[in-house]
Structure formats: structure tokens, C-alpha cells
Scaffold this motif. Structure first.
Motif, PDB file in Angstrom:
ATOM      1  N   ARG A  86     -39.497  -9.388 -11.765  1.00 48.05           N
ATOM      2  CA  ARG A  86     -40.794  -9.836 -12.283  1.00 48.05           C
ATOM      3  C   ARG A  86     -41.737 -10.217 -11.146  1.00 48.05           C
ATOM      4  O   ARG A  86     -42.924  -9.892 -11.183  1.00 48.05           O
ATOM      5  CB  ARG A  86     -40.587 -11.014 -13.246  1.00 48.05           C
ATOM      6  CG  ARG A  86     -39.904 -10.561 -14.519  1.00 48.05           C
ATOM      7  CD  ARG A  86     -39.673 -11.606 -15.597  1.00 48.05           C
ATOM      8  NE  ARG A  86     -40.070 -12.950 -15.352  1.00 48.05           N
ATOM      9  CZ  ARG A  86     -39.229 -13.998 -15.321  1.00 48.05           C
ATOM     10  NH1 ARG A  86     -37.935 -13.825 -15.497  1.00 48.05           N
ATOM     11  NH2 ARG A  86     -39.684 -15.212 -15.146  1.00 48.05           N
TER      12      ARG A  86
ATOM     13  N   HIS B 281     -41.511  -6.495 -18.437  1.00 51.12           N
ATOM     14  CA  HIS B 281     -42.542  -7.046 -17.554  1.00 51.12           C
ATOM     15  C   HIS B 281     -42.873  -6.051 -16.439  1.00 51.12           C
ATOM     16  O   HIS B 281     -44.044  -5.794 -16.141  1.00 51.12           O
ATOM     17  CB  HIS B 281     -42.043  -8.377 -16.966  1.00 51.12           C
ATOM     18  CG  HIS B 281     -43.023  -9.091 -16.126  1.00 51.12           C
ATOM     19  ND1 HIS B 281     -43.865 -10.063 -16.617  1.00 51.12           N
ATOM     20  CD2 HIS B 281     -43.306  -8.987 -14.803  1.00 51.12           C
ATOM     21  CE1 HIS B 281     -44.623 -10.530 -15.633  1.00 51.12           C
ATOM     22  NE2 HIS B 281     -44.299  -9.880 -14.526  1.00 51.12           N
TER      23      HIS B 281
ATOM     24  N   GLN C 126     -40.916 -15.935 -29.356  1.00 49.30           N
ATOM     25  CA  GLN C 126     -41.670 -15.671 -28.126  1.00 49.30           C
ATOM     26  C   GLN C 126     -41.773 -14.180 -27.858  1.00 49.30           C
ATOM     27  O   GLN C 126     -42.839 -13.668 -27.505  1.00 49.30           O
ATOM     28  CB  GLN C 126     -41.010 -16.370 -26.925  1.00 49.30           C
ATOM     29  CG  GLN C 126     -41.089 -17.871 -26.963  1.00 49.30           C
ATOM     30  CD  GLN C 126     -40.237 -18.518 -25.879  1.00 49.30           C
ATOM     31  OE1 GLN C 126     -39.361 -17.890 -25.285  1.00 49.30           O
ATOM     32  NE2 GLN C 126     -40.491 -19.788 -25.631  1.00 49.30           N
ATOM     33  N   THR C 127     -40.678 -13.482 -28.028  1.00 53.29           N
ATOM     34  CA  THR C 127     -40.660 -12.044 -27.772  1.00 53.29           C
ATOM     35  C   THR C 127     -41.489 -11.308 -28.821  1.00 53.29           C
ATOM     36  O   THR C 127     -42.229 -10.372 -28.490  1.00 53.29           O
ATOM     37  CB  THR C 127     -39.212 -11.522 -27.736  1.00 53.29           C
ATOM     38  OG1 THR C 127     -38.479 -12.276 -26.755  1.00 53.29           O
ATOM     39  CG2 THR C 127     -39.159 -10.050 -27.390  1.00 53.29           C
ATOM     40  N   ARG C 128     -41.387 -11.735 -30.062  1.00 47.11           N
ATOM     41  CA  ARG C 128     -42.198 -11.137 -31.124  1.00 47.11           C
ATOM     42  C   ARG C 128     -43.690 -11.314 -30.812  1.00 47.11           C
ATOM     43  O   ARG C 128     -44.484 -10.395 -30.999  1.00 47.11           O
ATOM     44  CB  ARG C 128     -41.857 -11.760 -32.478  1.00 47.11           C
ATOM     45  CG  ARG C 128     -42.443 -11.021 -33.655  1.00 47.11           C
ATOM     46  CD  ARG C 128     -42.021 -11.593 -35.006  1.00 47.11           C
ATOM     47  NE  ARG C 128     -40.578 -11.428 -35.242  1.00 47.11           N
ATOM     48  CZ  ARG C 128     -39.675 -12.407 -35.186  1.00 47.11           C
ATOM     49  NH1 ARG C 128     -40.032 -13.647 -34.934  1.00 47.11           N
ATOM     50  NH2 ARG C 128     -38.402 -12.161 -35.409  1.00 47.11           N
TER      51      ARG C 128
ATOM     52  N   ARG D  25     -45.024 -11.572 -27.858  1.00 49.94           N
ATOM     53  CA  ARG D  25     -45.352 -10.641 -26.770  1.00 49.94           C
ATOM     54  C   ARG D  25     -45.526  -9.225 -27.299  1.00 49.94           C
ATOM     55  O   ARG D  25     -46.416  -8.505 -26.850  1.00 49.94           O
ATOM     56  CB  ARG D  25     -44.259 -10.673 -25.689  1.00 49.94           C
ATOM     57  CG  ARG D  25     -44.275 -11.941 -24.865  1.00 49.94           C
ATOM     58  CD  ARG D  25     -43.202 -11.969 -23.812  1.00 49.94           C
ATOM     59  NE  ARG D  25     -43.383 -10.879 -22.855  1.00 49.94           N
ATOM     60  CZ  ARG D  25     -42.414 -10.450 -22.053  1.00 49.94           C
ATOM     61  NH1 ARG D  25     -41.210 -10.987 -22.094  1.00 49.94           N
ATOM     62  NH2 ARG D  25     -42.645  -9.485 -21.208  1.00 49.94           N
TER      63      ARG D  25
ATOM     64  N   THR E 263     -44.695  -2.991 -17.896  1.00 43.71           N
ATOM     65  CA  THR E 263     -46.071  -3.354 -18.233  1.00 43.71           C
ATOM     66  C   THR E 263     -46.935  -3.377 -16.985  1.00 43.71           C
ATOM     67  O   THR E 263     -48.048  -2.833 -16.976  1.00 43.71           O
ATOM     68  CB  THR E 263     -46.115  -4.719 -18.944  1.00 43.71           C
ATOM     69  OG1 THR E 263     -45.368  -4.632 -20.163  1.00 43.71           O
ATOM     70  CG2 THR E 263     -47.542  -5.141 -19.249  1.00 43.71           C
TER      71      THR E 263
ATOM     72  N   GLU F 230     -36.276  -8.155 -21.136  1.00 42.16           N
ATOM     73  CA  GLU F 230     -37.620  -8.725 -21.022  1.00 42.16           C
ATOM     74  C   GLU F 230     -38.178  -8.543 -19.605  1.00 42.16           C
ATOM     75  O   GLU F 230     -39.363  -8.256 -19.438  1.00 42.16           O
ATOM     76  CB  GLU F 230     -37.613 -10.194 -21.415  1.00 42.16           C
ATOM     77  CG  GLU F 230     -37.458 -10.401 -22.889  1.00 42.16           C
ATOM     78  CD  GLU F 230     -37.517 -11.857 -23.304  1.00 42.16           C
ATOM     79  OE1 GLU F 230     -37.283 -12.747 -22.461  1.00 42.16           O
ATOM     80  OE2 GLU F 230     -37.815 -12.104 -24.475  1.00 42.16           O
TER      81      GLU F 230
ATOM     82  N   LEU G  41     -38.999  -4.578 -24.966  1.00 38.98           N
ATOM     83  CA  LEU G  41     -39.209  -5.828 -25.704  1.00 38.98           C
ATOM     84  C   LEU G  41     -38.532  -5.766 -27.071  1.00 38.98           C
ATOM     85  O   LEU G  41     -37.966  -6.770 -27.532  1.00 38.98           O
ATOM     86  CB  LEU G  41     -40.700  -6.123 -25.866  1.00 38.98           C
ATOM     87  CG  LEU G  41     -41.404  -6.675 -24.639  1.00 38.98           C
ATOM     88  CD1 LEU G  41     -42.904  -6.806 -24.894  1.00 38.98           C
ATOM     89  CD2 LEU G  41     -40.811  -8.021 -24.220  1.00 38.98           C
TER      90      LEU G  41
ATOM     91  N   HIS H  15     -42.778  -1.667 -24.414  1.00 42.56           N
ATOM     92  CA  HIS H  15     -42.660  -2.035 -25.820  1.00 42.56           C
ATOM     93  C   HIS H  15     -41.222  -1.817 -26.306  1.00 42.56           C
ATOM     94  O   HIS H  15     -40.661  -2.667 -27.011  1.00 42.56           O
ATOM     95  CB  HIS H  15     -43.658  -1.208 -26.645  1.00 42.56           C
ATOM     96  CG  HIS H  15     -43.767  -1.616 -28.064  1.00 42.56           C
ATOM     97  ND1 HIS H  15     -44.532  -2.678 -28.478  1.00 42.56           N
ATOM     98  CD2 HIS H  15     -43.195  -1.104 -29.184  1.00 42.56           C
ATOM     99  CE1 HIS H  15     -44.427  -2.804 -29.792  1.00 42.56           C
ATOM    100  NE2 HIS H  15     -43.621  -1.858 -30.240  1.00 42.56           N
TER     101      HIS H  15
ATOM    102  N   SER I 193     -48.929  -9.091 -29.088  1.00 45.10           N
ATOM    103  CA  SER I 193     -50.081  -9.117 -28.173  1.00 45.10           C
ATOM    104  C   SER I 193     -50.182  -7.837 -27.341  1.00 45.10           C
ATOM    105  O   SER I 193     -51.259  -7.500 -26.856  1.00 45.10           O
ATOM    106  CB  SER I 193     -50.011 -10.330 -27.258  1.00 45.10           C
ATOM    107  OG  SER I 193     -48.949 -10.210 -26.338  1.00 45.10           O
ATOM    108  N   ALA I 194     -49.071  -7.130 -27.204  1.00 46.22           N
ATOM    109  CA  ALA I 194     -49.072  -5.887 -26.407  1.00 46.22           C
ATOM    110  C   ALA I 194     -49.616  -4.704 -27.190  1.00 46.22           C
ATOM    111  O   ALA I 194     -49.827  -3.646 -26.635  1.00 46.22           O
ATOM    112  CB  ALA I 194     -47.667  -5.592 -25.909  1.00 46.22           C
TER     113      ALA I 194
END
Length: 142
Positions: free
Chosen positions: A60, A100, A133-135, A137, A103, A96, A115, A112, A140-141
Motif C-alpha cells: 500500500r 489498493h 468497511q469493505t462494502r 469501499r 486502484t 484489500e 475488494l 473491484h 464508493s469505487a
């Protein structure tokens, strides 16, 4: 006689990597990368959880610094180590991290998919907070 201990002598290996994660979240990426690497180097060859977490974090950080090739290698290594365990949290965290990296490299459909893999693991094993949290993300993506 007075002894001077380095940070890694005084803390368990996993604590070094956890502290590195906190430093990263606080915006201290260089320090986090150094500490994560120290944590990985201090571990034994069978410490695959620490390798997975350490490389996930370093991936990351590399992605944030636009070092996409390095980030990709680290993220794939993190996944390789994560799948040497049967710990869903380690696996989901590696997915995850890879998301990152993807992305940051502009590979949004692949990110996607990563994730989604992480979300499936979080949900399947009852990690409801991490699943949310992952949902978020994923939403929002889109």
C-alpha cells in the motif's frame, strides 16, 4: 552493565507490524515501511502471517508513492503468504491491499474484484465491522 535494546528487541514481531500500520494511518509512511520491513526480517521463515501483513502494508505504501511495479510484487507476495494460512482475516487483508495497489495503478475493475474477495471473506467468517468497511469501499469505487 547497561543494555540498549532496539525497538525490535523489545517488542514481539507482530507488534512491530501493528505499530507500522498505526504509523501509516497517521501519515508516517516512511517510518511505517521501515518498521514493517524490520518486523518481517526479525521473524522466522514460518511467520507467514507477519510476512502477509508486512508485505500488505508495504504494498500500500509503495502504491501511494506511485511505485506500482514494486507495489504489485509486494501485494502478490502478501497474497501468497496469506494463503499459506487458514486465517480469513489475513487473506482478506491481503486482498484489500492488492485492491489498493490496483486502484492506484488505475486498474479499477481488477481492484473491484479484489475488494469483492475480501468482502466475501469478512462476511463468511463474521467480521461484520470489516465487512461494512469493505462494502463502503466497494460502493464508493463505483
Amino acid at each position: 552493565e547497561i543494555y540498549t535494546l532496539s525497538l525490535h528487541d523489545a517488542l514481539p514481531i507482530s507488534t512491530l507490524i501493528n505499530l507500522a500500520e498505526v504509523l501509516y494511518e497517521r501519515g508516517q509512511a516512511d517510518e511505517a515501511a521501515c518498521l514493517a520491513l524490520q518486523g518481517e526480517q526479525a521473524g522466522a521463515a514460518e511467520d507467514v502471517v507477519n510476512f502477509a501483513y508486512g508485505r500488505s502494508l508495504r504494498a500500500r505504501i509503495a502504491a501511494d508513492q506511485d511505485a506500482h511495479d514494486t507495489a504489485g510484487v509486494l501485494a502478490r507476495e502478501a497474497l501468497d503468504h496469506a494463503y499459506k494460512t487458514d486465517f480469513p482475516a489475513v487473506r482478506a487483508t491481503a486482498h484489500e491491499a492488492f485492491a489498493h495497489v490496483l486502484t492506484a495503478a488505475g486498474r479499477l475493475s481488477e481492484a473491484h474484484a479484489e475488494l469483492k474477495r475480501a468482502l466475501q471473506l469478512w462476511q463468511r467468517y463474521g467480521y461484520s465491522g470489516r465487512a461494512e468497511q469493505t462494502r463502503a469501499r466497494l460502493t464508493s469505487a463505483q
